[in-house]
Structures are given as C-alpha cells and as structure tokens.
Scaffold this active site. Structure first.
Site, mmCIF file in Angstrom:
data_model
loop_
_atom_site.group_PDB
_atom_site.id
_atom_site.type_symbol
_atom_site.label_atom_id
_atom_site.label_comp_id
_atom_site.label_asym_id
_atom_site.label_seq_id
_atom_site.Cartn_x
_atom_site.Cartn_y
_atom_site.Cartn_z
ATOM 1 N N LYS A 125 36.214 35.755 40.226
ATOM 2 C CA LYS A 125 34.799 35.933 39.934
ATOM 3 C C LYS A 125 34.002 34.710 40.381
ATOM 4 C CE LYS A 125 35.744 38.599 35.712
ATOM 5 N NZ LYS A 125 35.643 38.574 34.232
ATOM 6 N N ARG A 126 34.543 33.522 40.074
ATOM 7 C CA ARG A 126 33.777 32.297 40.323
ATOM 8 C C ARG A 126 33.561 32.036 41.809
ATOM 9 N NH1 ARG A 126 38.925 30.712 38.932
ATOM 10 N NH2 ARG A 126 40.023 29.337 40.387
#
Length: 276
Positions: A238-239
């Site tokens: 996600k990051r």
C-alpha cells in the site's frame, strides 16, 4: 473443519497481493468444505480509515468470494487489555520507553524483521506517568514454556525460535495492542484452524506460537504463501502505491476472471510470484 481468514487493515486500499491472499484462503477453506472469514484489523489509530471497509467488501464480491464476517478488532479491545494485564502480572512483559531512533542509535543486531531490540529497558517498572510500550521478555517466557513447535502447510514442522525477533512489542504506546497480540487472540476467538498469510509474516509466527503457549490458546496450522512482486522485484505494498483493486473495478475489469487468473498464477504484466 478448516477455517481460514482474510484480515486486512483499512489503512489503504487493497491491491493485487491482497486479492491473491484472499482467493487462496477462500479456496483452501471452500475446497475442503470449511469456512472463510473476513476480519477487519482496524486499531491502527488515525491511519485506520473506516470508509475503506466497505470498499474491501466490494472488492471481495467483485472477485466472486463469499465469506462470514467476524467482529472487527476495534470491538475487541477489552480482550487485548485483559490478556496484556495477565502477561504483565505474570512477569512476561516489561515497559519500554525507547523510541525507534534511540534503538537504531544503539546499532542493534539486525534480524529478518529489522532492528532487534537490545533489551535496554528490561527490568524496568511500569510508571503510569510515562507513556511506554510493553515488550515480551522472550527469554523468561521460553524458560517457562520450553520447546515449542508449529506446522506450516508448505514448509512443514518448525521449532519455534522467538528469540530471533528479540523482545517484541506486545502493547504499543499508540495502540491498544500490537499485531502480534491482537492477531493471535483474534484467530483463537474466531476458531481459525489454518492461518493463511504472506511469507513475509513467517518469522512472526514464532512469536505467535509463544503467545499461544503463554495464553493457553489453541494452536492452528499455518500456510505462508509466496508474495506477489512488482517489476522491480519488491513485494506489492500500500505504502508504495501499488494499483488498487478499487481502481481495477472502476475501469470495468472482470473480477471473476482476475480471480481465476490468480488461481492459475497468471499475473498482469510486471507482476510475478516470488520464488520459494
């Protein structure tokens, strides 16, 4: 009966790696006549975004998966607090006021999950006036439990080696429980018999097996699957802004077809499965 689960955190949208994990857990249960559970792990403070949970459900429906929904972690805080109080009372936890920067400044030994805490605060007493995390005294715990084993569906029988991770945080300064404590308690409460998750969490299982022994919890089997990698060879995350399932849905992509392709290990361009 096999009971598996998919337990995403609503701190970012789901991506293809999550889809692969969810499809695998779903199929392992359904092919054996078992149950597939969805549990939202939403205790990550301000990073948890409640609006994402509905998107998660739409993503799973789009993939053609069916599930039973379990209570979210935010409804289970009392169970985490009770378990932590018990471990603290029995002498297995100790307070730690060290910051990440302070730990890194000590040039600690590095393990598979990063810097290993050198035990600076071991033996400290809890002071309610000072915010502190609670760490697990692994040596003391292992002295009481003795040898522990666990089984991975792919890697086989394992002897638990929680010392490799050091005295991990069990209760965070900024959250009611760490992943280690919350996930271990939740899997037991939900009756999960096969914990299906990515191979990056394989080392954490040694700690979870120790917590199960200390807390008198049932011991499931595990299935640590390979991770999906991007074109640079890094796991999807996600990051790093890996393309989301919601974006794929919005473009009209066929979710049922995507799920079938994941089952066959046929991935979109630039995506590959990590080798064993």
């Amino acid at each position: 009966m096999i009971v598996t689960r998919f337990a995403p955190s609503p701190n970012g949208p789901l991506h293809l790696g999550h889809a692969y994990s969810a499809v695998l857990a779903h199929d392992l249960a359904r092919n054996a006549g078992g149950r597939f559970l969805l549990r939202i792990e939403d205790i990550d403070g301000p990073r948890s975004r409640p609006e994402l949970t509905d998107a998660f459900r739409r993503d799973l429906e789009w993939l053609g998966l069916e599930w039973e929904e379990m209570p979210a972690q935010s409804t289970r805080l009392e169970s985490y607090e009770e378990a932590a109080r018990g471990l603290l009372r029995r002498g297995y936890l100790y307070p730690c006021t060290c910051t990440r920067a302070e730990i890194e400044a000590l040039e600690p030994r590095l393990g598979s999950q990063g810097a290993i805490y050198p035990g600076t605060c071991k033996g400290a007493r809890l002071d309610p006036a000072k915010p502190a995390a609670l760490r697990l005294d692994v040596d003391r715990a292992m002295a009481d439990t003795g040898k522990l084993v666990w089984e991975d569906a792919l890697a086989g029988k394992q002897v638990a080696d929680p010392r490799e991770a050091g005295d991990v945080v069990i209760v965070r300064k900024d959250a009611p429980a760490s992943y280690h404590l919350a996930a271990t308690l939740d899997d037991a409460a939900d009756g999960v018999t096969l914990v299906t998750r990515g191979a990056d969490l394989f080392p954490a299982t040694h700690i979870h097996r120790l917590l199960q022994a200390l807390l008198g919890l049932p011991v499931p089997r595990w299935h640590h699957h390979a991770l999906l990698l991007d074109e640079s060879g890094r796991k999807l995350a996600k990051r790093r802004g890996s393309p989301s399932l919601a974006d794929r849905r919005s473009t009209g992509e066929d979710g049922l077809l995507l799920a079938e392709q994941l089952r066959l290990h046929r991935f979109p361009s630039g995506i590959s499965l990590a080798s064993a």
